[in-house]
Motif scaffolding. Structure first.
Motif, PDB file in Angstrom:
ATOM      1  N   MET A   1       0.804  -1.168  -0.054  1.00 18.96           N
ATOM      2  CA  MET A   1       0.026  -0.174   0.050  1.00 18.96           C
ATOM      3  C   MET A   1       0.812   1.263  -0.035  1.00 18.96           C
ATOM      4  SD  MET A   1      -2.962   0.992   3.112  1.00 18.96           S
ATOM      5  CE  MET A   1      -1.884   0.318   4.159  1.00 18.96           C
ATOM      6  N   SER A   2       0.963   1.816  -1.266  1.00 16.23           N
ATOM      7  CA  SER A   2       1.601   3.097  -1.345  1.00 16.23           C
ATOM      8  C   SER A   2       1.343   4.401  -1.339  1.00 16.23           C
ATOM      9  CB  SER A   2       2.630   2.847  -2.500  1.00 16.23           C
ATOM     10  OG  SER A   2       1.814   2.857  -3.366  1.00 16.23           O
ATOM     11  N   GLU A   3      -0.242   4.144  -1.006  1.00 14.96           N
ATOM     12  CA  GLU A   3      -0.974   5.533  -1.138  1.00 14.96           C
ATOM     13  C   GLU A   3      -0.834   6.287   0.221  1.00 14.96           C
ATOM     14  OE1 GLU A   3      -4.345   4.807  -4.573  1.00 14.96           O
ATOM     15  OE2 GLU A   3      -4.136   3.270  -2.990  1.00 14.96           O
ATOM     16  N   SER A   4      -0.952   7.447   0.038  1.00 14.49           N
ATOM     17  CA  SER A   4      -1.112   8.287   1.450  1.00 14.49           C
ATOM     18  C   SER A   4      -2.499   8.316   1.834  1.00 14.49           C
ATOM     19  CB  SER A   4      -0.857   9.644   1.107  1.00 14.49           C
ATOM     20  OG  SER A   4      -1.695  10.409   0.296  1.00 14.49           O
ATOM     21  N   PRO A   5      -2.713   8.390   3.092  1.00 16.04           N
ATOM     22  CA  PRO A   5      -3.900   8.458   3.732  1.00 16.04           C
ATOM     23  C   PRO A   5      -4.855   9.230   2.895  1.00 16.04           C
ATOM     24  CG  PRO A   5      -2.287   8.366   5.506  1.00 16.04           C
ATOM     25  CD  PRO A   5      -1.807   8.496   4.204  1.00 16.04           C
ATOM     26  N   GLY A   6      -4.479  10.712   2.526  1.00 21.27           N
ATOM     27  CA  GLY A   6      -5.131  11.516   1.775  1.00 21.27           C
ATOM     28  C   GLY A   6      -5.597  10.935   0.484  1.00 21.27           C
ATOM     29  N   THR A  10      -9.592   9.969  -0.604  1.00 18.03           N
ATOM     30  CA  THR A  10     -10.118  10.532  -2.025  1.00 18.03           C
ATOM     31  C   THR A  10     -10.869   9.573  -2.939  1.00 18.03           C
ATOM     32  OG1 THR A  10      -8.474  12.548  -2.369  1.00 18.03           O
ATOM     33  CG2 THR A  10      -9.619  11.911  -4.212  1.00 18.03           C
ATOM     34  N   LYS A  11     -10.307   8.592  -2.920  1.00 21.01           N
ATOM     35  CA  LYS A  11     -10.672   7.232  -3.262  1.00 21.01           C
ATOM     36  C   LYS A  11     -11.914   6.690  -2.803  1.00 21.01           C
ATOM     37  CE  LYS A  11      -6.607   5.372  -5.626  1.00 21.01           C
ATOM     38  NZ  LYS A  11      -5.702   4.488  -6.274  1.00 21.01           N
ATOM     39  N   GLY A  15     -16.425   6.052  -3.702  1.00 17.08           N
ATOM     40  CA  GLY A  15     -16.879   4.562  -3.443  1.00 17.08           C
ATOM     41  C   GLY A  15     -15.848   3.437  -3.841  1.00 17.08           C
ATOM     42  N   ASP A  16     -14.513   3.901  -3.488  1.00 19.56           N
ATOM     43  CA  ASP A  16     -13.558   2.614  -3.835  1.00 19.56           C
ATOM     44  C   ASP A  16     -13.498   1.694  -2.557  1.00 19.56           C
ATOM     45  OD1 ASP A  16     -11.219   1.170  -3.977  1.00 19.56           O
ATOM     46  OD2 ASP A  16     -10.031   2.764  -5.406  1.00 19.56           O
ATOM     47  N   GLU A  17     -14.118   0.602  -2.529  1.00 25.62           N
ATOM     48  CA  GLU A  17     -13.992  -0.434  -1.416  1.00 25.62           C
ATOM     49  C   GLU A  17     -12.775  -0.694  -0.912  1.00 25.62           C
ATOM     50  OE1 GLU A  17     -16.997  -3.515  -1.726  1.00 25.62           O
ATOM     51  OE2 GLU A  17     -18.522  -1.897  -2.353  1.00 25.62           O
ATOM     52  N   LYS A  18     -11.689  -0.919  -1.953  1.00 30.05           N
ATOM     53  CA  LYS A  18     -10.170  -1.487  -1.809  1.00 30.05           C
ATOM     54  C   LYS A  18      -9.594  -0.316  -1.049  1.00 30.05           C
ATOM     55  CE  LYS A  18      -5.928  -3.081  -3.843  1.00 30.05           C
ATOM     56  NZ  LYS A  18      -5.261  -2.225  -2.700  1.00 30.05           N
ATOM     57  N   GLU A  55     -18.569   6.109   9.498  1.00 33.30           N
ATOM     58  CA  GLU A  55     -18.688   7.566   8.988  1.00 33.30           C
ATOM     59  C   GLU A  55     -17.618   8.162   8.250  1.00 33.30           C
ATOM     60  OE1 GLU A  55     -20.210  11.577  10.647  1.00 33.30           O
ATOM     61  OE2 GLU A  55     -20.983   9.317  11.042  1.00 33.30           O
ATOM     62  N   VAL A  56     -16.543   7.629   8.183  1.00 27.99           N
ATOM     63  CA  VAL A  56     -15.512   7.938   6.957  1.00 27.99           C
ATOM     64  C   VAL A  56     -16.108   7.636   5.919  1.00 27.99           C
ATOM     65  CG1 VAL A  56     -13.402   7.255   6.198  1.00 27.99           C
ATOM     66  CG2 VAL A  56     -13.765   7.962   8.642  1.00 27.99           C
ATOM     67  N   TRP A  57     -16.618   6.129   5.624  1.00 23.73           N
ATOM     68  CA  TRP A  57     -17.149   5.692   4.598  1.00 23.73           C
ATOM     69  C   TRP A  57     -18.454   6.909   3.888  1.00 23.73           C
ATOM     70  CZ3 TRP A  57     -16.119   2.885   0.696  1.00 23.73           C
ATOM     71  CH2 TRP A  57     -17.062   2.415  -0.347  1.00 23.73           C
ATOM     72  N   ARG A  58     -19.090   7.325   4.740  1.00 25.08           N
ATOM     73  CA  ARG A  58     -20.216   7.966   4.417  1.00 25.08           C
ATOM     74  C   ARG A  58     -19.676   9.310   4.146  1.00 25.08           C
ATOM     75  NH1 ARG A  58     -24.201   6.832   9.216  1.00 25.08           N
ATOM     76  NH2 ARG A  58     -24.656   4.838   8.972  1.00 25.08           N
ATOM     77  N   LYS A  59     -18.758   9.890   4.644  1.00 23.65           N
ATOM     78  CA  LYS A  59     -18.515  11.563   4.575  1.00 23.65           C
ATOM     79  C   LYS A  59     -17.020  11.710   4.256  1.00 23.65           C
ATOM     80  CE  LYS A  59     -21.981  12.777   7.881  1.00 23.65           C
ATOM     81  NZ  LYS A  59     -22.521  13.476   9.041  1.00 23.65           N
ATOM     82  N   ALA A  60     -16.396  10.861   3.481  1.00 23.41           N
ATOM     83  CA  ALA A  60     -15.172  11.022   2.936  1.00 23.41           C
ATOM     84  C   ALA A  60     -15.004  12.143   2.182  1.00 23.41           C
ATOM     85  CB  ALA A  60     -14.500   9.958   2.165  1.00 23.41           C
ATOM     86  N   GLU A  61     -15.921  12.672   1.530  1.00 23.22           N
ATOM     87  CA  GLU A  61     -15.702  13.899   0.727  1.00 23.22           C
ATOM     88  C   GLU A  61     -15.959  15.271   1.447  1.00 23.22           C
ATOM     89  OE1 GLU A  61     -20.153  13.267   1.533  1.00 23.22           O
ATOM     90  OE2 GLU A  61     -18.788  11.817   0.669  1.00 23.22           O
TER      91      GLU A  61
END
Length: 183
Positions: A1-6, A10-11, A15-18, A55-61
């Motif tokens: 996993m090389s992606e940052s938390p930010g 964004t993903k 709706g990106d489940e992975k 809450e993160v899943w619902r309000k990530a944006e």
């Protein structure tokens, strides 16, 4: 996993489940321990952990990037924990009435976190009221700066400094009593 938390957030907002699974794995243990230290109940802590990630899943944006992702996440968990404590009738003392005394020295507690005194430290941490325990845990266990802590607990940075000052004094007194005045 090389992606940052930010980047993960964004993903997730798309709706990106992975990305959500990666985000969960990245923060799960730290966040669970943070919640459990406040409630001292592993089942309730797991429940709040799930509520937080939901809450993160619902309000990530809604994450605006004005703080670190971890600060935003711990803020959600903190308020969900406080709400649960209120719902369960646990008293939460507001230490905002304590006069403000600034203390910028985070290093004073670093020596206290040594392994040999871990049991004494855990005992004394548990004796602190929630606002004091929270600033200690976020500063020393989550390595957050005072500004980040202020964002998590939604109070002015000077209030965080005041709480830290009093928390250190309370910890010092407790440890001194437990260790026979050697602190």
């Amino acid at each position: 996993m090389s992606e940052s938390p930010g980047e993960l957030l964004t993903k997730i907002s798309k709706g990106d489940e992975k990305a959500f699974a990666d985000f969960f794995r990245l923060f799960e243990k730290r966040l669970y321990n943070f919640i459990k230290q406040k409630l001292n109940d592993p089942f309730e802590a797991a429940d709040i952990l799930n509520e937080t990630f939901l809450e993160v899943w619902r309000k990530a944006e809604t994450f605006e990037g004005r703080s670190k992702v971890s600060t935003w996440l711990f803020g959600i968990a903190y308020f969900k924990t406080v709400d649960r404590m209120r719902k369960n009738g646990k008293v939460i003392v507001d230490s905002d009435s304590i006069p403000e005394i600034e203390d910028d020295s985070a290093d004073a507690m670093a020596c206290l976190l040594s392994k040999e005194n871990g049991a004494h430290i855990r005992f004394c941490l548990e004796q602190l009221k929630l606002p004091h325990r929270t600033v200690i845990e976020l500063a020393f266990l989550q390595d957050m700066a005072y500004g980040e802590i202020a964002s998590v607990v939604d109070c002015p940075e000077n209030t965080v400094k005041t709480r830290m000052f009093h928390a250190k004094q309370l910890m010092k007194n407790c440890l001194s009593n437990r260790l026979g005045g050697t602190v």
